[in-house]
Structures are given as C-alpha cells and as structure tokens.
Design an enzyme around this catalytic site. Structure first.
Site, PDB file in Angstrom:
ATOM      1  CE  LYS A 113      -3.830   2.016   2.679  1.00 26.73           C
ATOM      2  NZ  LYS A 113      -4.643   1.906   3.911  1.00 26.73           N
ATOM      3  CB  SER A 169      -8.113   0.695   6.018  1.00 21.92           C
ATOM      4  OG  SER A 169      -8.849   1.862   5.884  1.00 21.92           O
ATOM      5  CB  SER A 223      -8.080   3.577   3.116  1.00 23.17           C
ATOM      6  OG  SER A 223      -7.179   2.989   4.043  1.00 23.17           O
TER       7      SER A 223
HETATM    8  N1  GLN Z   1     -12.948   3.851   6.906  1.00 23.65           N
HETATM    9  C1  GLN Z   1     -12.260   4.308   8.060  1.00 23.65           C
HETATM   10  C2  GLN Z   1     -11.902   5.771   7.916  1.00 23.65           C
HETATM   11  O1  GLN Z   1     -12.241   6.323   6.926  1.00 23.65           O
HETATM   12  C3  GLN Z   1     -11.043   3.482   8.306  1.00 23.65           C
HETATM   13  C4  GLN Z   1      -9.838   3.935   7.583  1.00 23.65           C
HETATM   14  C5  GLN Z   1      -8.626   3.110   7.890  1.00 23.65           C
HETATM   15  O2  GLN Z   1      -8.684   2.093   8.560  1.00 23.65           O
HETATM   16  N2  GLN Z   1      -7.482   3.597   7.468  1.00 23.65           N
HETATM   17  O3  GLN Z   1     -11.308   6.334   8.761  1.00 23.65           O
END
Ligand code: GLN
Length: 483
Positions: free
Chosen positions: A79, A178, A154
C-alpha cells in the site's frame, strides 16, 4: 500451471522443484497486471527493477542449493502509505505526488529479507482516510469481483491486487477497518494484528494510536505466513510489543472443537438481510466444526463510530501538520508570504476528505471543546475496550459481519461522508480496543448480483495464533479455498 493463481506454499514447491524460476513467476505477474490493471486500477506504481533484482537473488540462492524461505519468490504489493526505498510513496495524495521514500518500512524490510518480491505500490484513499478508495488523489480502484463496484478502502488497491491475482500477498494498513473491509469486498482474507504486534516504522501516520500494518492473501495460511514474518519487536517503534512471535502457520491444525464463539447481539440488530443470511450460515459452520456458539453483549457499540471519528480526526489533524510545503511534498508556486504559502500548498495538495478531517480534528482538540469531545471520546474508548475484555472472559473469539453492506457502486456514496462513516460500525470497535481481527470470505449474497460477504473474527490481545487457527478451519470448512 499459471503461477498467478498459486498460494505461497505452491510457489515454494514450484521453485524447489524448478518447475519455474522466481524471475518467471515475477514476469507472469507483471504480464497479468499489464493485461488487467487498465480495468482494475489497483496499482499506483510498479517496481519492476527492484522485483527482478530480488527474483534473480532468489534464483541464485536456489542454484546454490540454499534452503529456501517460504516467502522466497512470492510476489508482494505494498500500500502506498508504506515506505519503500527508492520508490514513489504518495499515500494516494497529490501533496506527496513526487515523494520518493528514503528508507524501507520495517515490515517491507522483513518481507524482502524473507525473499518476497515487491511488484507494485497500491492505490488507497488519500492518507488512508476512507472506505472505498474513491478518495485517492489519482483515480478510484475497481472491485475485480464486479468492476462497477468499489473494492472497499482504504487499502482497496492491495485487496484488489490480491483478488485480481496481480500478486500472491499484499500489505495494507488498518486504522478503523481499512484491511478487513476491503478484504470482505474483494473476497479475500485480510488481517489486523493486535496494536503493537507489527512495527509501524515507515508507515506514514494517519492516527497513530490506531494505525496498523497487516497482510492480505487469498488464504488464511498465506496471511498467517506474512504476519509471522512482519510481527515482533522493533527498536525503531517504541509502541511495538516486545513479545515472542508464535509459529502461526504451524498452529493451523484445523481443530477448533470446543472453541467458544461469541456472537454480539448488538451487531445483528437490523442487519441487511443479504449479509445476515450468510453470517447465519457462517455461524452454523462454526457449530458444524464443534464450536460452542454463545450470545454476548458489547453494550457500548452504539458510541463507537462517534468515538472513532473524534479520536482518528484529532490524531490526523496533528499528524498532517507536517505537510506545510516546506519540508517535503508539494509547494504552491505562487504566494504572497509564508502564511499564504502554507495555506495554498495545503489547499491545493490535500483532497476534500482530508481537509474535512483536519478541520474536524482541529475542532475537537481546540480549547473549550477538548474536554467535551476528545477527552470524552478517550473515556468511551476505555469503555469499549472493557466491553471486549469482559466478553473474552466467557468466549475465545467473537464473530461479526465485517461490513453491514455489500460492495456498493462507484460514485454511490461519495457525496455522503456520514453514510460512509456509519458503514465502519463493525470494524472500528476492535480498532479502538486494540484487539486483533481478520476478515474471511463468507460466501456471496443470496440475491443477484451475488456480491462477496466477509465474516469478521476477533480475538483477545495477542491471541493471533488462535484467531488464525479458527479462521483457517472456517475457510477450509466452507470450501472457499480459492486454489
Ligand atoms: N474507513 C475508516 C476511515 O475512513 C477506516 C480507515 C482506515 O482504517 N485507514 O477512517
């Protein structure tokens, strides 16, 4: 045999028996990316030079008769919020468009030392803020299971890359879901260890008390192998636990008889029937494996979204202060004075969601509101953690859906951030408590278009070995084992 369809152990056998070389395996993955990434758009950049140099080292080791590590020659995607020396590391943000990482994250270094071949940097929501990969500053990624739909986020690029067989395994990051949610959306396995299990050194910070690096794979066994390679103490991250790492792969015995599986009543209330049907079947599968199913309660669940979005944005507002146009990244070319330079660089460099979170986080930390929001959220975080600690007095693992909704269409939710936040309900609680969690495929929704459903399994702090054993048994019993 097509090497892109293989698991890590199958690649290992192939290399050992000299049916294919590591260079050939790497090249077949690049060929697949070349052919298919125009549609999927999982990758932000490719690293062919680094990949081929590493593959050649693996082939040389084989030729020399060296013992081969189980990850040797295995294609890996990383990532883009994780530092990879010499490669662009943009965090999905325009503000870091030309940023080249000067060092490797500890997780990357450990995987490369174990022989893994880094093939690509993957797309993500900008600074890992989002649940659909649509907040990338570059382009959205498409779900390989249905190209009109989001891959989740994400870490959507990493999940999609594994699902589309561009790589065998990938690294993602999980702050509030994420890794787990995109794994569920793309029908692969994704895991977040206990907070402190994996070093965060070289992970560009979003919310430091919640951030984790963790693996994706097409099987639980592959995820276990990557996790045991990257886990363990690191002098470069003082929050990384100084605890021995168990042999997770060796612990996948398939025997889960007598394991007490907790089902939180709060999580199944009002659940989307398409998801609910599969989760019920998943619970029955645990029964079939000889587990005891027990209802449990996690009473502070209702406060989890609010608590997470106060703490995560507060930490983000502080962490993202470093992008000021001075030290690195984008700098606006036209400005009147220093303050104007800061303002324009940040205004042009950051996308809408990142700005929204910086403003929210600054607000909840501002004097006069700190006690009402940030301090209160910290107290609620303690209550949520306590819910889990108490539940784990009675059960060994807890099962829940990973996401309350199946993968949605691209563009369907981008204009409604609140709705997007609310869909994180099943993943943020474990993040706040710091416990480990995994998402494993749990069939497809009963109605057309038959979309992937993920089952989340949670365990107590540092109980990754048991968590993986349960997930592996569940996977094998379901017949979802891809290869
Ligand atoms: N969807 C969550 C957010 O927008 C989690 C994001 C993540 O785990 N990086 O914060």
């Amino acid at each position: 045999m097509d090497p892109t369809a293989l698991t890590t152990s199958q690649i290992h056998e192939m290399l050992k028996s000299r049916q294919a070389s590591a260079v050939e395996i790497a090249k077949s993955h690049f060929a697949r990316i070349e052919a298919m990434d125009k549609q999927v758009r999982a990758c932000l950049s490719l690293t062919p030079e680094r990949a081929l140099a590493q593959a050649k080292r693996v082939d040389a080791a084989i030729a020399a008769g060296d013992t081969l590590s189980p990850l040797a020659g295995v294609p890996l995607a990383v990532k883009d919020v994780i530092m990879t020396r010499g490669a662009r590391t943009t965090c999905g943000s325009r503000i870091l468009e030309n940023f080249v990482a000067p060092y490797d994250a500890t997780a990357v270094q450990r995987l490369e030392r174990a022989g893994a071949v880094i093939v690509a940097k993957t797309n993500c929501d900008e600074f890992a803020m989002g649940s659909s990969t649509e907040n990338s500053g570059y382009f959205p990624t498409h779900n390989p299971c249905d190209l009109e739909r989001v891959p989740g986020g994400s870490s959507g690029g990493s999940a999609a890359a594994v699902s589309a067989k561009f790589v065998t395994v990938a690294l993602g990051t999980d702050t509030g879901g994420s890794i787990r949610q995109p794994a569920a959306f793309c029908d692969v396995v994704g895991m977040m260890g206990t907070y402190g299990r994996v070093s965060r050194y070289g992970l560009v910070a979003f919310a430091s008390s919640l951030d984790h690096i963790g693996p994706f794979g097409r099987t639980v066994c592959d995820v276990a192998l990557v996790l045991q390679t990257i886990a363990g103490a690191d002098p470069l991250d003082s929050t990384c636990a100084v605890l021995p790492v168990e042999d997770y792969v060796g612990g996948l015995t398939g025997d889960v008889r007598g394991i007490r599986v907790g089902v939180p009543t709060e999580y199944l209330r009002g659940l989307n029937p398409e998801i609910g049907a599969n989760i019920q079947k998943g619970i029955d599968r645990f029964k079939g494996l000889g587990c005891d199913i027990m209802p449990i309660t996690l009473p502070h669940t209702d406060y989890a979204i609010a608590c997470y979005y106060v703490i995560a944005t507060a930490e983000a507002s502080s962490n993202l202060a470093r992008y000021d146009g001075v030290r690195y990244g984008y700098r606006s070319s036209q400005y009147d004075n220093l303050t104007d330079m800061y303002r324009k660089s940040r205004d042009h460099g950051f996308g809408a969601e990142v700005k929204r979170r910086i403003m929210l986080g600054t607000y909840v930390l501002s004097s006069g509101y700190y006690d009402a929001y940030y301090l209160k959220a910290q107290k609620v975080r303690t209550l949520i953690t306590r819910d889990f600690v108490e539940a784990f007095d009675d059960v060994d693992v807890i099962v829940t859906p990973t996401s309350p909704i199946p993968p949605f269409k691209l563009g369907e939710k981008v204009d409604d951030p609140l709705q997007m936040y609310l869909a994180d309900i099943y993943t943020v609680t474990a993040s706040l408590a710091g416990i480990p969690g995994i998402s494993v495929p749990c069939g497809k929704t009963p109605s057309a278009p038959h979309l992937p459903v993920g089952m989340q399994i949670l365990a107590k702090h540092f109980d990754e070995a048991r968590l993986l054993r349960v997930a592996d048994a569940f996977e094998k019993a379901g017949g979802f084992h891809i290869t």
